[in-house]
Design an enzyme around this catalytic site. Structure first.
Site, PDB file in Angstrom:
ATOM      1  N   LEU A 119      14.479 -45.935  20.328  1.00 26.11           N
ATOM      2  CA  LEU A 119      13.202 -45.234  20.380  1.00 26.11           C
ATOM      3  C   LEU A 119      12.152 -46.181  20.972  1.00 26.11           C
ATOM      4  O   LEU A 119      11.567 -46.991  20.280  1.00 26.11           O
ATOM      5  CB  LEU A 119      12.781 -44.786  18.978  1.00 26.11           C
ATOM      6  N   GLY A 158      13.571 -49.332  14.043  1.00 26.83           N
ATOM      7  CA  GLY A 158      12.716 -48.201  14.385  1.00 26.83           C
ATOM      8  C   GLY A 158      12.837 -47.105  13.368  1.00 26.83           C
ATOM      9  O   GLY A 158      12.968 -47.358  12.182  1.00 26.83           O
ATOM     10  N   SER A 159      12.844 -45.890  13.855  1.00 23.08           N
ATOM     11  CA  SER A 159      12.792 -44.743  12.962  1.00 23.08           C
ATOM     12  C   SER A 159      14.018 -43.860  13.154  1.00 23.08           C
ATOM     13  O   SER A 159      14.902 -44.155  13.956  1.00 23.08           O
ATOM     14  CB  SER A 159      11.531 -43.932  13.260  1.00 23.08           C
ATOM     15  N   VAL A 160      14.013 -42.760  12.429  1.00 21.76           N
ATOM     16  CA  VAL A 160      15.105 -41.804  12.542  1.00 21.76           C
ATOM     17  C   VAL A 160      15.149 -41.158  13.926  1.00 21.76           C
ATOM     18  O   VAL A 160      16.144 -40.534  14.282  1.00 21.76           O
ATOM     19  CB  VAL A 160      15.028 -40.716  11.441  1.00 21.76           C
TER      20      VAL A 160
END
Length: 142
Positions: A36, A70-72
């Site tokens: 991401l 990072g994130s999902v």
């Protein structure tokens, strides 16, 4: 889980996480990596400022890295890269990151889990083959 020499090739025995077999040129970093924002999903180029692999292209490569960061959202980006044809052919991680694993499953990208010591046995530019079912990494040439 260790390193053995078989038929003049280095074989690293680790753990398979996502089924499949991939062969390609290794990109290796001890850093974490974020799909991401870390890679251009349209081209596969690593664009993260300050990353040790910045400027390299993921398309068709086998990316070995410490863990996801990072994130999902990483799962969506990896899946999208797979659909665009810009994703890595395979992944190897020291610490599996659930969003990366989900993205790899969706994009049908094999994944192995290896130790930091095993990661250090692989060099960027080596031709490798990974098997996400058996957990084997074969270094075809260095």
């Amino acid at each position: 889980m260790g390193v053995i020499i078989m038929n003049d090739k280095k074989v690293i025995k680790c753990e398979g996480l996502v089924d499949g077999v991939a062969e390609g040129i290794a990109l290796v970093t001890l850093d974490n990596f974020s799909f991401l924002g870390g890679a251009d999903v349209e081209t596969g180029e690593i664009v993260e400022l300050g990353h040790s692999l910045k400027g390299h292209n993921l398309k068709g490569k086998i990316l070995f890295f410490h863990s996801g960061r990072g994130s999902v959202g990483a799962s969506s980006y990896l899946y999208y890269m797979g659909r665009r044809g810009t994703a890595p052919a395979g992944l190897g991680m020291v610490i599996p990151d659930p969003p990366v694993i989900i993205g790899a499953i969706l994009a049908k990208i094999p994944v192995v889990k290896l130790s930091k010591e095993q990661l250090k046995q692989i060099k960027t530019g080596s031709k490798v083959k990974i098997d996400g079912s058996t957990g084997e990494i074969v270094i075809l040439n260095e």
